[in-house]
Design a protein around this motif. Structure first.
Motif, PDB file in Angstrom:
ATOM      1  N   ASP A 280       0.832  -1.213   0.000  1.00 42.99           N
ATOM      2  CA  ASP A 280       0.000   0.000   0.000  1.00 42.99           C
ATOM      3  C   ASP A 280       0.863   1.259   0.000  1.00 42.99           C
ATOM      4  N   ARG A 281       1.896   1.256   0.828  1.00 40.98           N
ATOM      5  CA  ARG A 281       2.760   2.441   0.924  1.00 40.98           C
ATOM      6  C   ARG A 281       3.564   2.657  -0.347  1.00 40.98           C
ATOM      7  N   LEU A 282       4.082   1.583  -0.924  1.00 38.56           N
ATOM      8  CA  LEU A 282       4.851   1.723  -2.164  1.00 38.56           C
ATOM      9  C   LEU A 282       3.974   2.217  -3.305  1.00 38.56           C
TER      10      LEU A 282
ATOM     11  N   ALA B 239       1.400   4.067  -3.087  1.00 42.72           N
ATOM     12  CA  ALA B 239       0.939   5.425  -2.822  1.00 42.72           C
ATOM     13  C   ALA B 239       2.039   6.473  -2.983  1.00 42.72           C
ATOM     14  N   LEU B 240       3.270   6.065  -3.187  1.00 42.92           N
ATOM     15  CA  LEU B 240       4.363   7.019  -3.319  1.00 42.92           C
ATOM     16  C   LEU B 240       4.143   7.942  -4.515  1.00 42.92           C
ATOM     17  N   ALA B 241       4.464   9.200  -4.333  1.00 43.76           N
ATOM     18  CA  ALA B 241       4.302  10.175  -5.418  1.00 43.76           C
ATOM     19  C   ALA B 241       5.173   9.818  -6.619  1.00 43.76           C
ATOM     20  N   PHE B 242       6.287   9.157  -6.378  1.00 46.39           N
ATOM     21  CA  PHE B 242       7.203   8.800  -7.461  1.00 46.39           C
ATOM     22  C   PHE B 242       7.101   7.321  -7.835  1.00 46.39           C
ATOM     23  N   ALA B 243       5.972   6.683  -7.519  1.00 45.76           N
ATOM     24  CA  ALA B 243       5.786   5.278  -7.887  1.00 45.76           C
ATOM     25  C   ALA B 243       5.925   5.129  -9.402  1.00 45.76           C
TER      26      ALA B 243
ATOM     27  N   TRP C 176       2.599  -5.917  -4.306  1.00 45.41           N
ATOM     28  CA  TRP C 176       3.067  -4.684  -4.950  1.00 45.41           C
ATOM     29  C   TRP C 176       3.460  -4.960  -6.387  1.00 45.41           C
TER      30      TRP C 176
END
Length: 94
Positions: free
Chosen positions: A33-35, A37-41, A62
């Motif tokens: 979830d965190r990965l 949601a990263l702006a630079f995903a 992921w």
């Protein structure tokens, strides 16, 4: 590898394996979830990761949710002892 380092690695592996499966799964879900949601995903291109083994935190959810244009790559140790990354898709042999 020195004995101290080898012993430490062995102890850390044992600690990872001792974590209950449900706790490892929950941690993997939270990490995914965190990965994502990263702006630079990543939206495209090559993405390096690993195949979880021996109690390591899994990246499977992921990896499976990466955009179609993002190519997941796994590390491969070659005969020359160099680590390179090779593209992998679900269904490919490891």
């Amino acid at each position: 590898m020195t004995t101290d380092r080898a012993q430490l690695r062995q102890e850390l592996r044992a600690q990872r394996r001792a974590i209950p499966a449900q706790q490892r799964i929950s941690a993997a879900e939270t990490l995914a979830d965190r990965l994502l949601a990263l702006a630079f995903a990543p939206e495209r291109g090559y993405v390096g990761g690993y195949w979880a083994m021996d109690g390591e935190i899994a990246l499977h959810r992921w990896q499976l949710q990466l955009p179609e244009r993002a190519i997941y790559c796994l590390p491969v140790l070659h005969d020359d002892n160099l680590l390179r990354f090779a593209p992998w898709r679900p269904g490919d042999a490891l």
